[in-house]
Design a protein around this motif. Structure first.
Motif, mmCIF file in Angstrom:
data_model
loop_
_atom_site.group_PDB
_atom_site.id
_atom_site.type_symbol
_atom_site.label_atom_id
_atom_site.label_comp_id
_atom_site.label_asym_id
_atom_site.label_seq_id
_atom_site.Cartn_x
_atom_site.Cartn_y
_atom_site.Cartn_z
ATOM 1 N N HIS A 176 -45.172 2.393 -39.078
ATOM 2 C CA HIS A 176 -44.334 3.586 -38.936
ATOM 3 C C HIS A 176 -42.933 3.219 -38.442
ATOM 4 O O HIS A 176 -42.692 2.110 -37.957
ATOM 5 N N LEU A 177 -42.009 4.152 -38.556
ATOM 6 C CA LEU A 177 -40.628 3.886 -38.189
ATOM 7 C C LEU A 177 -40.282 4.324 -36.779
ATOM 8 O O LEU A 177 -39.217 4.010 -36.276
ATOM 9 N N SER A 178 -41.154 5.078 -36.143
ATOM 10 C CA SER A 178 -40.945 5.432 -34.748
ATOM 11 C C SER A 178 -40.901 4.175 -33.901
ATOM 12 O O SER A 178 -41.512 3.152 -34.233
ATOM 13 N N ARG A 179 -40.188 4.228 -32.793
ATOM 14 C CA ARG A 179 -40.128 3.085 -31.894
ATOM 15 C C ARG A 179 -41.387 2.951 -31.038
ATOM 16 O O ARG A 179 -41.551 1.944 -30.347
ATOM 17 N N SER A 180 -42.239 3.946 -31.051
ATOM 18 C CA SER A 180 -43.456 3.873 -30.249
ATOM 19 C C SER A 180 -44.389 2.790 -30.780
ATOM 20 O O SER A 180 -44.474 2.567 -31.991
ATOM 21 N N ASP A 181 -45.094 2.115 -29.872
ATOM 22 C CA ASP A 181 -46.036 1.085 -30.294
ATOM 23 C C ASP A 181 -47.444 1.640 -30.473
ATOM 24 O O ASP A 181 -48.403 0.889 -30.608
ATOM 25 N N THR A 182 -47.559 2.953 -30.493
ATOM 26 C CA THR A 182 -48.862 3.581 -30.669
ATOM 27 C C THR A 182 -48.713 4.801 -31.564
ATOM 28 O O THR A 182 -47.605 5.344 -31.711
ATOM 29 N N ASN A 183 -49.794 5.222 -32.189
ATOM 30 C CA ASN A 183 -49.756 6.375 -33.083
ATOM 31 C C ASN A 183 -51.075 7.130 -32.949
ATOM 32 O O ASN A 183 -52.149 6.544 -33.117
ATOM 33 N N ALA A 222 -37.579 8.050 -38.853
ATOM 34 C CA ALA A 222 -39.009 8.283 -39.062
ATOM 35 C C ALA A 222 -39.241 9.571 -39.831
ATOM 36 O O ALA A 222 -40.082 9.631 -40.742
ATOM 37 N N ALA A 223 -38.490 10.601 -39.483
ATOM 38 C CA ALA A 223 -38.632 11.890 -40.167
ATOM 39 C C ALA A 223 -38.350 11.751 -41.660
ATOM 40 O O ALA A 223 -39.106 12.258 -42.507
ATOM 41 N N LEU A 224 -37.281 11.076 -41.994
ATOM 42 C CA LEU A 224 -36.901 10.912 -43.403
ATOM 43 C C LEU A 224 -37.964 10.147 -44.184
ATOM 44 O O LEU A 224 -38.257 10.476 -45.334
ATOM 45 N N ALA A 225 -38.556 9.149 -43.559
ATOM 46 C CA ALA A 225 -39.615 8.389 -44.229
ATOM 47 C C ALA A 225 -40.825 9.265 -44.514
ATOM 48 O O ALA A 225 -41.593 8.989 -45.441
ATOM 49 N N GLY A 226 -40.979 10.316 -43.733
ATOM 50 C CA GLY A 226 -42.109 11.221 -43.929
ATOM 51 C C GLY A 226 -41.778 12.495 -44.667
ATOM 52 O O GLY A 226 -42.635 13.380 -44.807
ATOM 53 N N GLY A 227 -40.544 12.636 -45.149
ATOM 54 C CA GLY A 227 -40.191 13.794 -45.958
ATOM 55 C C GLY A 227 -39.574 14.961 -45.208
ATOM 56 O O GLY A 227 -39.397 16.041 -45.772
ATOM 57 N N GLU A 242 -42.877 11.906 -38.339
ATOM 58 C CA GLU A 242 -43.010 11.129 -39.572
ATOM 59 C C GLU A 242 -44.277 11.494 -40.343
ATOM 60 O O GLU A 242 -44.316 11.381 -41.571
ATOM 61 N N GLU A 243 -45.294 11.965 -39.647
ATOM 62 C CA GLU A 243 -46.614 12.174 -40.257
ATOM 63 C C GLU A 243 -46.865 13.605 -40.715
ATOM 64 O O GLU A 243 -47.774 13.862 -41.501
ATOM 65 N N ARG A 244 -46.091 14.564 -40.213
ATOM 66 C CA ARG A 244 -46.384 15.986 -40.432
ATOM 67 C C ARG A 244 -46.559 16.359 -41.899
ATOM 68 O O ARG A 244 -47.563 16.984 -42.284
ATOM 69 N N MET A 245 -45.601 16.021 -42.741
ATOM 70 C CA MET A 245 -45.643 16.477 -44.134
ATOM 71 C C MET A 245 -46.872 15.937 -44.859
ATOM 72 O O MET A 245 -47.519 16.654 -45.646
ATOM 73 N N HIS A 246 -47.206 14.675 -44.610
ATOM 74 C CA HIS A 246 -48.381 14.086 -45.254
ATOM 75 C C HIS A 246 -49.670 14.719 -44.751
ATOM 76 O O HIS A 246 -50.577 15.037 -45.536
#
Length: 568
Positions: free
Chosen positions: A495-502, A151-156, A429-433
């Protein structure tokens, strides 16, 4: 020569399969619906990843680094460092940045060329605050060292620093346990160490942790009474030991005694919903603990790092200390910068859950309020605005996430008692954006400041700069290509996290990471993850970083100022 462009990320990710466990609840019908619907979706939903029990992250899941180039030439982009920006080409070979020059000629047929014209070439993000594969309140976070890093890599983000908990009281045993967890890593990582108690064994183990294990920071919880919380004596002794070792003392700053009292008070008042979580730990308790930690660090004369600064009260204590010359670092997290606490007061949760028994509605409703529960809590909007301003003016220095993701079924365990809601939110995953959209697009900071607060300052604080946090010859080839004209939208379905919520569900913004290069290999491009399980490396972080420079002289001046002992 292979020539690849970095187009906007239009290829949608397959919907991730989200595992669900049963929840203890007074809503028996709701429980049955969730369990039944879960069994159906497990059969019907496709997933980008294999299930954990079937080799999650293995080659059969379509996430392999085979064929990823070892030689990469990035052409025509604006290279951004914390100290400035320039249009230049970047040549990478065997995981290292070899050259950053205005024009680099063709260097061979075995080189992959990425066209970054009109885009920004930046150091990969470094997240200073994550909790992967951790247990909290009897629940295990859903993201491990593979899914969280994917997930981190997908978000930079190309490196993170996770917190190691002692195992059976032993720091060394804790590190060994986390080393096993991290064997599945697909990007670089480091460790902080948590301290729960104080005795001679802990003191001796801290020496081993710093001198042999590559860890240069120790975290002390001033909250979670009866579990992780330390008293002032432990904090004081720990700070003294940190100073002697050149290691950074970190604090979770909330008054744990007062929080415990606040929780009991809310329950007595019949406030059992997630709003009780925020009401039981108000900003004043974060401010008090921050002030206390700052003063104890000043008494010892050692640097202090305050994690997840969530309130004006805490921020002002940090500002006051820094104005006086004290070496204090303040780390806001992205949730505290961009969200507010309004969702915690949603009045329709129980009523709607009883009336609507469709699976998609139930899962959304179960986690709608609860998904926002973290500690310290997300505050009202004025706190987030103040934290943004403090970040833009240098009062706060870098941005983390406190990523600790749980599924909606886990969050809903606190349906009758907010004290049972697992604390933690997503964000890796979302931080950089979100930081780009919130801080750069709004004009609050420059593009160089963006690099500083998302990457470079973290590398400097933890003494790994310029290996990390820079686009310079000799630095690790951890690089992102960000398109400022492309847009993003956040959803749990993609998203790529395994969580089913964001917690950022539905949020849109400008500025998208189109390519992530980690360790000299293309890990994310065209909406595809290309990584190998176990390819990540542990990054040792040496002691006595820049925050310790000149402290011996300060100590000498202090001793001279005492004018004691008096000769009698």
């Amino acid at each position: 020569m292979k020539y690849l462009s970095a187009p906007p990320l239009h290829v949608p990710l397959a919907e991730a399969q989200k595992s669900m466990t049963g929840m203890a609840s007074r809503l028996a019908v709701l429980l049955l619906v969730i369990l039944f619907a879960t069994s159906l979706t497990a059969l019907s939903e496709s997933s980008q990843y294999c299930d954990a029990g079937n080799g999650y992250g293995g080659p059969q899941c379509g996430v392999s680094s085979e064929g990823s180039p070892l030689k990469i030439l990035i052409k025509g982009g604006t290279v951004v460092n914390a100290h400035g920006a320039e249009v230049a080409d970047v040549y990478v070979e065997d995981g290292i940045i070899v050259a950053v020059e205005p024009y680099i000629k063709q260097v061979g047929d075995d080189v992959t060329v990425l066209d970054a014209t009109g885009k920004y070439v930046m150091p990969g993000g470094i997240d200073p605050h994550t909790h992967l594969d951790v247990e909290s309140m009897g629940n295990k976070a859903v993201d491990d060292f593979f899914s969280g890093q994917a997930a981190a890599l997908a978000g930079g983000t190309t490196m993170h620093i996770d917190f190691v908990k002692p195992l059976n009281g032993s720091l060394i045993a804790g590190i060994e346990a986390y080393q096993k967890k991290a064997k599945k890593s697909c990007m670089d990582y480091g460790f902080h160490m948590v301290i729960y108690k104080w005795d001679e064994v802990v003191s001796q183990e801290m020496e081993v942790v710093v001198n042999e294990k590559g860890i240069n920071s120790f975290k002390f919880f001033m909250a979670y009474k009866g579990h992780q919380m330390v008293n002032d004596e432990v904090l004081l002794q720990g700070m003294k030991k940190c100073k002697s070792l050149g290691a950074l003392a970190m604090v979770h700053a909330e008054n744990g005694d007062a929080v415990s009292e606040g929780q009991n008070k809310m329950i007595e008042l019949g406030i059992t919903g997630p709003e009780g979580h925020a009401l039981s730990r108000p900003p004043v308790l974060e401010g008090e603990a921050t002030a206390r930690a700052v003063r104890l660090a000043g008494f010892v004369n050692t640097p202090l790092y305050v994690v997840h600064v969530m309130s004006i009260d805490a921020m002002e204590e940090i500002a006051k200390a820094r104005r006086s010359g004290q070496r204090v670092i303040g780390e806001p997290v992205v949730s505290g910068l961009v969200l507010d606490d309004s969702k915690l007061w949603d009045p329709d949760f129980i009523t709607a859950a009883k009336k609507r028994l469709l699976y998609s509605s139930v899962i959304e409703l179960c986690s709608w309020n609860f998904r926002y529960v973290m500690s310290p809590p997300i505050r009202s909007a004025e706190h987030g605005k103040a934290l943004q301003a403090a970040l833009s003016t240098g009062i706060l220095q870098l941005v983390g996430t406190d990523h600790c993701a749980f599924n909606s079924s886990q969050k809903a365990l606190g349906i009758d008692d907010f004290r049972k809601i697992p604390n933690g939110v997503n964000g890796i995953e979302e931080r950089m954006h979100l930081v780009w959209d919130t801080m750069v697009e709004s004009g609050q900071i420059s593009i160089s400041d963006y690099v500083r607060i998302t990457s470079t300052e973290c590398a400097r604080i933890f003494n790994i700069y310029p290996r990390k946090g820079a686009i310079l010859a000799g630095s690790d080839a951890d690089i992102i290509i960000l398109n400022p004209n492309s847009s993003f939208e956040i959803s749990a379905r993609s998203h790529l996290s395994r969580s089913d919520t964001n917690i950022y569900e539905g949020r849109r913004g400008k500025g998208k990471v189109e390519v992530t290069i980690a360790g000299g290999r293309i890990a994310w491009m065209d909406g595809q993850l290309k990584v190998a399980r176990g390819s990540g490396k542990y990054v040792e972080m040496p002691p006595f970083g820049y925050l310790f420079w000149g402290m011996d002289k300060e100590d000498a001046r202090y001793l001279l100022s005492l004018q004691a002992p008096v000769k009698r």
